[in-house]
Design a protein around this motif. Sequence first.
Motif, PDB file in Angstrom:
ATOM      1  N   SER A   1      74.167  34.005  31.764  1.00 11.80           N
ATOM      2  CA  SER A   1      73.011  33.211  32.192  1.00 11.80           C
ATOM      3  C   SER A   1      72.603  33.610  33.607  1.00 11.80           C
ATOM      4  O   SER A   1      73.366  34.264  34.335  1.00 11.80           O
ATOM      5  CB  SER A   1      73.373  31.722  32.180  1.00 11.80           C
ATOM      6  N   ASP A   2      71.413  33.211  34.023  1.00 10.52           N
ATOM      7  CA  ASP A   2      70.983  33.462  35.393  1.00 10.52           C
ATOM      8  C   ASP A   2      71.981  32.853  36.382  1.00 10.52           C
ATOM      9  O   ASP A   2      72.296  33.459  37.399  1.00 10.52           O
ATOM     10  CB  ASP A   2      69.599  32.871  35.649  1.00 10.52           C
TER      11      ASP A   2
ATOM     12  N   ASN B   1      73.781  34.840  39.292  1.00 16.27           N
ATOM     13  CA  ASN B   1      73.628  34.394  40.675  1.00 16.27           C
ATOM     14  C   ASN B   1      74.982  34.176  41.342  1.00 16.27           C
ATOM     15  O   ASN B   1      75.179  34.531  42.503  1.00 16.27           O
ATOM     16  CB  ASN B   1      72.811  33.106  40.747  1.00 16.27           C
TER      17      ASN B   1
ATOM     18  N   ASP C   1      69.264  31.975  44.555  1.00 20.95           N
ATOM     19  CA  ASP C   1      68.826  32.262  43.195  1.00 20.95           C
ATOM     20  C   ASP C   1      68.130  33.621  43.133  1.00 20.95           C
ATOM     21  O   ASP C   1      66.920  33.711  42.938  1.00 20.95           O
ATOM     22  CB  ASP C   1      67.873  31.146  42.732  1.00 20.95           C
TER      23      ASP C   1
ATOM     24  N   CYS D   1      68.051  35.816  40.913  1.00 17.45           N
ATOM     25  CA  CYS D   1      67.441  36.144  39.611  1.00 17.45           C
ATOM     26  C   CYS D   1      66.011  35.629  39.510  1.00 17.45           C
ATOM     27  O   CYS D   1      65.256  36.090  38.644  1.00 17.45           O
ATOM     28  CB  CYS D   1      68.273  35.553  38.466  1.00 17.45           C
ATOM     29  N   ASN D   2      65.634  34.670  40.357  1.00 18.91           N
ATOM     30  CA  ASN D   2      64.317  34.056  40.241  1.00 18.91           C
ATOM     31  C   ASN D   2      63.579  33.897  41.567  1.00 18.91           C
ATOM     32  O   ASN D   2      62.401  33.557  41.560  1.00 18.91           O
ATOM     33  CB  ASN D   2      64.442  32.687  39.572  1.00 18.91           C
TER      34      ASN D   2
ATOM     35  N   ASN E   1      64.192  44.157  31.385  1.00 22.42           N
ATOM     36  CA  ASN E   1      64.152  42.705  31.269  1.00 22.42           C
ATOM     37  C   ASN E   1      62.741  42.248  31.611  1.00 22.42           C
ATOM     38  O   ASN E   1      62.068  42.879  32.428  1.00 22.42           O
ATOM     39  CB  ASN E   1      65.178  42.077  32.229  1.00 22.42           C
TER      40      ASN E   1
ATOM     41  N   ASN F   1      62.164  39.654  33.277  1.00 18.08           N
ATOM     42  CA  ASN F   1      62.312  39.131  34.629  1.00 18.08           C
ATOM     43  C   ASN F   1      62.787  40.266  35.533  1.00 18.08           C
ATOM     44  O   ASN F   1      63.930  40.694  35.464  1.00 18.08           O
ATOM     45  CB  ASN F   1      63.321  37.974  34.626  1.00 18.08           C
TER      46      ASN F   1
ATOM     47  N   ARG G   1      65.860  39.568  37.727  1.00 16.47           N
ATOM     48  CA  ARG G   1      67.085  39.530  36.918  1.00 16.47           C
ATOM     49  C   ARG G   1      67.546  40.962  36.601  1.00 16.47           C
ATOM     50  O   ARG G   1      68.731  41.284  36.694  1.00 16.47           O
ATOM     51  CB  ARG G   1      66.820  38.722  35.641  1.00 16.47           C
TER      52      ARG G   1
ATOM     53  N   GLU H   1      71.200  42.543  37.674  1.00 16.99           N
ATOM     54  CA  GLU H   1      72.127  43.143  36.707  1.00 16.99           C
ATOM     55  C   GLU H   1      72.496  44.556  37.149  1.00 16.99           C
ATOM     56  O   GLU H   1      73.671  44.943  37.102  1.00 16.99           O
ATOM     57  CB  GLU H   1      71.515  43.174  35.306  1.00 16.99           C
TER      58      GLU H   1
END
Length: 117
Positions: A8-9, A13, A52, A54-55, A96, A98, A101, A105
């Motif tokens: 998961s994000d 994170n 965060d 990833c976002n 991805n 995103n 994200r 990765e």
Amino acid sequence: MNKYTELSDFEINLKVAHIVLGKNNYDWCPDKKEVYLAGIDGGDFLPHGYFDPCNNPSDAMLIIIENGIAIRPYKTATPVAFNAEIGEFYGHTIYNENVLRAAMELFLLMKDEENEG
């Protein structure tokens, strides 16, 4: 193979925080699935904001720039996805929807390879 696609994000994170912030500079809340920047006041943990990458571009961009991660659109998918790649690490291109994200990765894969070598 990208072993991070199934995480998961929040899990991504958390792994990025451990590398970038160091183990004493963040905390997390598994119930809320949030990673916090740490601050200590009188021995008590005080959250000073979320981490965060990833976002949140402000959390991710320094990591992306410092590690020379390239991001570009990948137009064979609908909606448009993004790939993140790096020159000497070209064997690991991450796709991805995103873009942040994908970059996180790739960052983790890069760190895995550094630790193995």
